[in-house]
Design a protein around this motif. Structure first.
Motif, PDB file in Angstrom:
ATOM      1  N   ILE A  17      78.691  39.157  61.889  1.00  0.00           N
ATOM      2  CA  ILE A  17      77.269  39.467  62.053  1.00  0.00           C
ATOM      3  C   ILE A  17      77.054  40.250  63.350  1.00  0.00           C
ATOM      4  O   ILE A  17      76.314  41.240  63.378  1.00  0.00           O
ATOM      5  N   ASN A  18      77.704  39.823  64.430  1.00  0.00           N
ATOM      6  CA  ASN A  18      77.553  40.509  65.722  1.00  0.00           C
ATOM      7  C   ASN A  18      78.043  41.957  65.654  1.00  0.00           C
ATOM      8  O   ASN A  18      77.422  42.862  66.206  1.00  0.00           O
ATOM      9  N   VAL A  19      79.178  42.158  64.970  1.00  0.00           N
ATOM     10  CA  VAL A  19      79.718  43.516  64.814  1.00  0.00           C
ATOM     11  C   VAL A  19      78.742  44.362  63.988  1.00  0.00           C
ATOM     12  O   VAL A  19      78.489  45.534  64.321  1.00  0.00           O
ATOM     13  N   LEU A  20      78.175  43.783  62.938  1.00  0.00           N
ATOM     14  CA  LEU A  20      77.213  44.511  62.112  1.00  0.00           C
ATOM     15  C   LEU A  20      76.005  44.933  62.950  1.00  0.00           C
ATOM     16  O   LEU A  20      75.576  46.092  62.891  1.00  0.00           O
ATOM     17  N   LYS A  21      75.475  44.007  63.738  1.00  0.00           N
ATOM     18  CA  LYS A  21      74.308  44.327  64.576  1.00  0.00           C
ATOM     19  C   LYS A  21      74.636  45.458  65.548  1.00  0.00           C
ATOM     20  O   LYS A  21      73.828  46.366  65.756  1.00  0.00           O
ATOM     21  N   LYS A  22      75.826  45.402  66.123  1.00  0.00           N
ATOM     22  CA  LYS A  22      76.230  46.442  67.080  1.00  0.00           C
ATOM     23  C   LYS A  22      76.374  47.796  66.375  1.00  0.00           C
ATOM     24  O   LYS A  22      75.934  48.820  66.888  1.00  0.00           O
ATOM     25  N   MET A  27      73.304  53.430  65.148  1.00  0.00           N
ATOM     26  CA  MET A  27      72.838  54.441  64.189  1.00  0.00           C
ATOM     27  C   MET A  27      71.459  54.930  64.604  1.00  0.00           C
ATOM     28  O   MET A  27      70.593  54.135  64.951  1.00  0.00           O
ATOM     29  N   LYS A  28      71.269  56.236  64.533  1.00  0.00           N
ATOM     30  CA  LYS A  28      69.972  56.752  64.962  1.00  0.00           C
ATOM     31  C   LYS A  28      68.920  56.506  63.887  1.00  0.00           C
ATOM     32  O   LYS A  28      69.187  56.599  62.698  1.00  0.00           O
ATOM     33  N   ALA A  29      67.726  56.171  64.349  1.00  0.00           N
ATOM     34  CA  ALA A  29      66.640  55.856  63.431  1.00  0.00           C
ATOM     35  C   ALA A  29      65.375  56.612  63.808  1.00  0.00           C
ATOM     36  O   ALA A  29      64.273  56.161  63.559  1.00  0.00           O
ATOM     37  N   GLY A  30      65.536  57.770  64.446  1.00  0.00           N
ATOM     38  CA  GLY A  30      64.382  58.563  64.828  1.00  0.00           C
ATOM     39  C   GLY A  30      63.793  58.158  66.171  1.00  0.00           C
ATOM     40  O   GLY A  30      62.864  58.771  66.658  1.00  0.00           O
ATOM     41  N   ARG A  31      64.339  57.109  66.764  1.00  0.00           N
ATOM     42  CA  ARG A  31      63.882  56.653  68.075  1.00  0.00           C
ATOM     43  C   ARG A  31      65.083  56.626  69.014  1.00  0.00           C
ATOM     44  O   ARG A  31      66.199  56.382  68.585  1.00  0.00           O
ATOM     45  N   ALA A  32      64.811  56.831  70.276  1.00  0.00           N
ATOM     46  CA  ALA A  32      65.880  56.781  71.272  1.00  0.00           C
ATOM     47  C   ALA A  32      66.308  55.334  71.486  1.00  0.00           C
ATOM     48  O   ALA A  32      65.475  54.445  71.612  1.00  0.00           O
ATOM     49  N   LEU A  37      74.762  55.624  72.126  1.00  0.00           N
ATOM     50  CA  LEU A  37      75.835  56.251  72.902  1.00  0.00           C
ATOM     51  C   LEU A  37      77.024  55.326  73.139  1.00  0.00           C
ATOM     52  O   LEU A  37      77.988  55.720  73.786  1.00  0.00           O
ATOM     53  N   ASP A  38      76.962  54.094  72.623  1.00  0.00           N
ATOM     54  CA  ASP A  38      78.006  53.103  72.904  1.00  0.00           C
ATOM     55  C   ASP A  38      79.407  53.542  72.475  1.00  0.00           C
ATOM     56  O   ASP A  38      80.387  53.204  73.124  1.00  0.00           O
ATOM     57  N   LYS A  39      79.503  54.276  71.385  1.00  0.00           N
ATOM     58  CA  LYS A  39      80.829  54.643  70.869  1.00  0.00           C
ATOM     59  C   LYS A  39      81.363  55.952  71.449  1.00  0.00           C
ATOM     60  O   LYS A  39      82.485  56.348  71.174  1.00  0.00           O
ATOM     61  N   ILE A  40      80.552  56.617  72.264  1.00  0.00           N
ATOM     62  CA  ILE A  40      80.961  57.917  72.803  1.00  0.00           C
ATOM     63  C   ILE A  40      81.705  57.728  74.124  1.00  0.00           C
ATOM     64  O   ILE A  40      81.256  56.987  74.999  1.00  0.00           O
ATOM     65  N   GLU A  41      82.841  58.409  74.225  1.00  0.00           N
ATOM     66  CA  GLU A  41      83.635  58.383  75.452  1.00  0.00           C
ATOM     67  C   GLU A  41      83.841  59.810  75.935  1.00  0.00           C
ATOM     68  O   GLU A  41      84.026  60.723  75.139  1.00  0.00           O
ATOM     69  N   ALA A  42      83.805  59.968  77.253  1.00  0.00           N
ATOM     70  CA  ALA A  42      84.035  61.283  77.863  1.00  0.00           C
ATOM     71  C   ALA A  42      85.324  61.237  78.682  1.00  0.00           C
ATOM     72  O   ALA A  42      85.674  60.186  79.227  1.00  0.00           O
ATOM     73  N   GLU A  43      85.993  62.379  78.748  1.00  0.00           N
ATOM     74  CA  GLU A  43      87.207  62.439  79.563  1.00  0.00           C
ATOM     75  C   GLU A  43      86.790  62.595  81.021  1.00  0.00           C
ATOM     76  O   GLU A  43      86.149  63.571  81.398  1.00  0.00           O
ATOM     77  N   TYR A  44      87.134  61.607  81.816  1.00  0.00           N
ATOM     78  CA  TYR A  44      86.735  61.577  83.220  1.00  0.00           C
ATOM     79  C   TYR A  44      87.985  61.358  84.051  1.00  0.00           C
ATOM     80  O   TYR A  44      88.601  60.296  83.986  1.00  0.00           O
ATOM     81  N   THR A 109      67.289  62.946  55.369  1.00  0.00           N
ATOM     82  CA  THR A 109      68.148  62.377  56.401  1.00  0.00           C
ATOM     83  C   THR A 109      67.961  60.861  56.471  1.00  0.00           C
ATOM     84  O   THR A 109      68.920  60.109  56.586  1.00  0.00           O
ATOM     85  N   ARG A 110      66.706  60.423  56.387  1.00  0.00           N
ATOM     86  CA  ARG A 110      66.417  58.983  56.412  1.00  0.00           C
ATOM     87  C   ARG A 110      67.123  58.273  55.258  1.00  0.00           C
ATOM     88  O   ARG A 110      67.723  57.220  55.436  1.00  0.00           O
ATOM     89  N   LYS A 111      67.048  58.871  54.065  1.00  0.00           N
ATOM     90  CA  LYS A 111      67.681  58.254  52.893  1.00  0.00           C
ATOM     91  C   LYS A 111      69.195  58.188  53.063  1.00  0.00           C
ATOM     92  O   LYS A 111      69.824  57.200  52.680  1.00  0.00           O
ATOM     93  N   ASN A 112      69.785  59.234  53.641  1.00  0.00           N
ATOM     94  CA  ASN A 112      71.229  59.227  53.881  1.00  0.00           C
ATOM     95  C   ASN A 112      71.616  58.156  54.896  1.00  0.00           C
ATOM     96  O   ASN A 112      72.647  57.486  54.744  1.00  0.00           O
ATOM     97  N   ILE A 113      70.800  57.989  55.926  1.00  0.00           N
ATOM     98  CA  ILE A 113      71.081  56.951  56.925  1.00  0.00           C
ATOM     99  C   ILE A 113      70.969  55.575  56.294  1.00  0.00           C
ATOM    100  O   ILE A 113      71.780  54.682  56.562  1.00  0.00           O
ATOM    101  N   VAL A 114      69.968  55.385  55.423  1.00  0.00           N
ATOM    102  CA  VAL A 114      69.806  54.098  54.726  1.00  0.00           C
ATOM    103  C   VAL A 114      71.040  53.807  53.871  1.00  0.00           C
ATOM    104  O   VAL A 114      71.526  52.667  53.825  1.00  0.00           O
ATOM    105  N   LYS A 115      71.575  54.851  53.214  1.00  0.00           N
ATOM    106  CA  LYS A 115      72.799  54.660  52.418  1.00  0.00           C
ATOM    107  C   LYS A 115      73.947  54.181  53.310  1.00  0.00           C
ATOM    108  O   LYS A 115      74.711  53.291  52.940  1.00  0.00           O
TER     109      LYS A 115
END
Length: 185
Positions: A17-22, A27-32, A37-44, A109-115
């Motif tokens: 359940i915790n993994v699902l919530k994360k 996933m973007k839902a039209g709101r910030a 950004l949790d899954k994005i990594e930059a080379e530093y 786009t909304r329908k695709n995100i829901v899928k």
């Protein structure tokens, strides 16, 4: 021994359940949402580093994410990582902060995100059922090895099934909330 199996099942199902919530939070839902950004990594300096470790992420407006890097040298790397990600966002920088404007989502786009949300939810349900199956397999092997009564095994199986049903219902509730969030304009 039977309590251990039940507690183990409960713990694994809660982790699912915790993994699902994360996953749904990213996933973007039209709101910030900073979790996007949790899954994005930059080379530093030669190391892949999560964005939230390179600067502070804030939401100054409902549709704007703002990243303020702690080291100004990381700005280019952060922008590059965001462009490479699957978010489809264009970062704009003024040399101090990076702003990401979250575009309005189209109906398609909304329908695709829901899928995608439903698919993620179904994967979580499969994981919950796999935990149930593993527990039932352990119970069957215990039935052969230990001298545990048939009634105790049956009661434990029923309890694990109840837990499974409850966690599946919880997943459905989480998915309903996320779908409503995505489909609301």
């Amino acid at each position: 021994m039977l309590k251990d199996i039940i507690n183990n099942a409960d713990e694994k199902m809660q982790k699912t359940i915790n993994v699902l919530k994360k996953d749904l939070a990213s996933m973007k839902a039209g709101r910030a949402n900073p979790a996007m950004l949790d899954k994005i990594e930059a080379e530093y300096y030669g190391t892949m580093t999560p964005l939230n470790q390179l600067g502070s992420v804030s939401v100054p407006e409902p549709r704007i994410l703002q990243i303020q890097p702690w080291d100004k040298a990381a700005i280019k790397a952060i922008e590059k990582a965001i462009l490479k990600s699957d978010l489809g966002l264009n970062p704009s920088s003024d040399g101090v902060v990076i702003r990401l404007i979250i575009p309005e989502l189209t109906e398609e786009t909304r329908k695709n995100i829901v899928k995608t949300v439903r698919k993620t939810g179904e994967e979580a349900k499969i994981a919950i059922r796999a935990v149930r199956r593993d527990c039932n397999d352990k119970l069957k092997s215990l039935k052969k090895e230990a001298d545990i009564s048939e009634d105790d095994i049956k009661k434990t199986e029923e309890e694990i099934q109840k837990k499974t049903d409850n966690f599946v219902k919880e997943i459905d509730k989480i998915l309903d909330v996320k779908e409503k969030e995505i489909m609301s304009i």
